[in-house]
Design a protein around this motif. Structure first.
Motif, short mmCIF file in Angstrom:
data_model
loop_
_atom_site.label_atom_id
_atom_site.label_comp_id
_atom_site.label_asym_id
_atom_site.label_seq_id
_atom_site.Cartn_x
_atom_site.Cartn_y
_atom_site.Cartn_z
N VAL A 39 0.88 -1.17 0.00
CA VAL A 39 0.00 0.00 0.00
C VAL A 39 0.92 1.22 0.00
CG1 VAL A 39 -1.80 1.26 1.21
CG2 VAL A 39 -1.74 -1.23 1.36
N GLN A 60 -2.81 3.94 9.83
CA GLN A 60 -3.87 3.85 8.81
C GLN A 60 -3.43 3.03 7.62
OE1 GLN A 60 -4.68 7.93 7.74
NE2 GLN A 60 -5.28 8.42 9.85
N THR A 61 -2.20 3.28 7.15
CA THR A 61 -1.70 2.56 5.98
C THR A 61 -1.50 1.08 6.31
OG1 THR A 61 -0.56 4.61 5.39
CG2 THR A 61 0.02 2.67 4.12
N ASN A 63 -3.21 -0.60 8.44
CA ASN A 63 -4.54 -1.22 8.48
C ASN A 63 -5.05 -1.54 7.07
OD1 ASN A 63 -4.67 -1.26 11.25
ND2 ASN A 63 -5.75 0.72 11.41
N GLN A 64 -4.73 -0.66 6.11
CA GLN A 64 -5.10 -0.96 4.72
C GLN A 64 -4.39 -2.21 4.23
OE1 GLN A 64 -4.51 2.44 2.08
NE2 GLN A 64 -5.23 3.82 3.67
N LEU A 65 -3.13 -2.33 4.62
CA LEU A 65 -2.37 -3.53 4.23
C LEU A 65 -2.99 -4.77 4.86
CD1 LEU A 65 0.44 -4.45 2.84
CD2 LEU A 65 1.20 -4.64 5.21
N ASP A 67 -6.09 -5.16 5.68
CA ASP A 67 -7.32 -5.44 4.93
C ASP A 67 -7.02 -6.27 3.69
OD1 ASP A 67 -9.47 -4.40 6.34
OD2 ASP A 67 -9.00 -2.34 5.71
N ALA A 68 -5.99 -5.83 2.95
CA ALA A 68 -5.65 -6.51 1.70
C ALA A 68 -5.16 -7.93 1.97
CB ALA A 68 -4.59 -5.72 0.94
N TYR A 224 -8.94 -8.06 12.24
CA TYR A 224 -8.37 -8.56 10.98
C TYR A 224 -8.33 -10.09 10.93
CZ TYR A 224 -7.34 -3.71 10.43
OH TYR A 224 -7.48 -2.36 10.33
#
Ligand code: ADP
Length: 438
Positions: A39, A60-61, A63-65, A67-68, A224
């Motif tokens: 990300v 935040q970044t 957490n995006q990772l 998610d992916a 997660y």
């Protein structure tokens, strides 16, 4: 799945990358990732010497990772994770994990006054010198950014510590590699006394890279789908993770980065400290990672030829016919390593009529600088470089690679995709915190 899984995460300069691998301690080379994701992250806010970011952005970044990566279904099987992050990116916060300041990024250079005090009070062989050192940055933050809060109540968070605290809830702990630029003494494995004259901030507890530091917090685990038993291990800096990614693991293994400048790293049985050359050593397992960087490198080629011209010239060089030009191709005056001379002038005369011969002379000069670099590290107590893993844009220059192969006795191994996120999983592979294959 027969085995446990490991999660490695690299918090780099432009994004966060994660890989999942199987735990396979005795496999060399390390197993290929089962899954990976990246990300991107916005650049730091830069203005003049300042370069800063809000620490929340990293979480935040991350957490995006998560998610992916959680979509791969592997998370319930991951038992260990470790991260690396940019070295000397740092902020101050509270023990309750509130950020009290912006993070000063790895390339922030505002702390010139602090650097001057460090120059006066600290011994020459600490890695805490310079306005970009972690120590200079926390001294700046202590003086200018606490807004009346008490220094002794503050927690120093390296970028990695902040993210580890988010994952485990644990504050005030860091690893030996990140601690080096804060003034940590890796030989005595302690904070030196002179630090007390420079800062009133409490210094973190320091553990070796690859040490269990805490279990994942239940709310992060449930969000997660992580295994609630997942343990977070202490990590390292981004450049050491990149070193680990190469597969280098034995004394005499080296990594040359052929970037805009040439950087050398060598795994040694003894530490080498030579401040006049800018050489420091990181403790890594029971070994030492010795590093030095020249000001010369690929940038000097681009100074004389546009990349497109360079690409057409490279295949036309007669690498089997040395030019004898004996250049020292700096882009501008001044060198630190392997020659310490702040006024050293670029030596690129005479220039032959042929562009091919000129370019070859520059490349031969760069190869000599690398060779002199390894000779210097050896002379100062390091081992001879036996295998040289190679990274950076320069590996695309076939003539450079050929000239290096001719010059070095050891094996030269190009690394097309040294992946720091994979590198950091090496810290998790063995139960005794030693590199597999070692
Ligand atoms: P940086 O250290 O700034 O990240 P890079 O690793 O991208 O630099 O590139 C380092 C050097 O590699 C460049 O200065 C250039 O000399 C060389 N280089 C990069 N791309 C190529 C290419 N496609 N062909 C030949 N040489 C290249």
């Amino acid at each position: 799945l027969s085995s446990e899984l490991l999660l490695g995460i690299d918090i780099g300069t432009s994004g966060i990358r994660g890989v999942i691998v199987e735990k396979a301690p005795n496999t060399n080379p390390a197993p290929a990732p089962l899954a990976s994701a990246s990300v991107s992250m916005p650049f730091p806010h830069r203005q003049g010497p300042n370069s800063e970011q809000t620490a929340d952005l990293w979480v935040q970044t991350l957490n995006q990772l998560f998610d992916a990566l959680s979509e791969t279904g592997y998370f319930p099987h991951v038992t260990r994770m470790a991260l690396d992050a940019t070295s000397s990116t740092v902020l101050l916060g509270s023990r309750q994990r509130q950020a009290w300041t912006q993070a000063l990024m790895y390339d922030d250079k505002r702390a010139t006054e602090a650097a001057e005090r460090i120059r006066q009070l600290a011994p020459s062989d600490t890695a805490a010198h310079g306005a970009s050192s972690t120590l200079a940055k926390v001294m700046w933050l202590e003086k200018h950014a606490l807004n009346g809060r008490q220094p002794h109540e503050a927690v120093i968070f390296h970028q990695l510590d902040w993210v580890n605290a988010y994952l485990t809830g644990r504050c005030g702990i860091t690893d030996e590699n990140n601690a080096l630029k804060l003034g940590y003494d890796p030989i005595h494995q302690a904070w030196p006394n002179w630090l007390n004259d420079l800062t009133g901030l409490p210094l973190p507890e320091v553990v070796p890279p690859g040490t269990p530091i805490g279990g994942i917090l239940p709310d992060v685990a449930s969000r997660y789908g992580f295994n609630p038993e997942l343990t977070v291990y202490s990590g390292t800096t981004d450049s050491i993770a990149a070193f680990l990614a190469s597969g280098a693991s034995e004394i005499g293994d080296a990594v040359t980065s052929l970037g805009s400048t040439i950087a050398l790293k060598l795994l040694s049985d003894k530490p080498v400290f030579a401040p006049e050359y800018g050489i420091y050593s990181h403790r890594l397992w029971n070994q030492w990672l010795v590093g030095g960087a020249s000001n010369a490198g690929g940038a000097v080629l681009l100074k004389h030829f546009p990349l497109e011209t360079l690409k057409t010239l490279i295949p036309r060089l007669q690498t089997d016919k040395p030019t004898g030009l004996d250049y020292y191709p700096l882009a501008s005056p001044g060198e630190r390593f392997p020659i310490n001379d702040p006024t050293l002038a670029p030596q690129i005369d005479p220039r032959p009529d042929s562009d091919e011969r000129f370019l070859q002379g520059l490349l031969e000069g760069l190869v000599e600088i690398e060779a002199l670099g390894y000779a210097r590290l050896h002379e100062l107590g390091g081992p001879e470089a036996k295998r040289i893993f190679t990274t950076g844009g320069g590996i695309q220059n076939d003539a450079w690679m050929t000239l290096r192969q001719q010059r070095f006795d050891g094996e030269i191994i190009p690394m097309k995709n040294a992946d720091a996120a994979l590198g950091v999983t090496h810290l998790l592979q063995a139960d005794d915190n030693k590199p597999h294959g070692d």
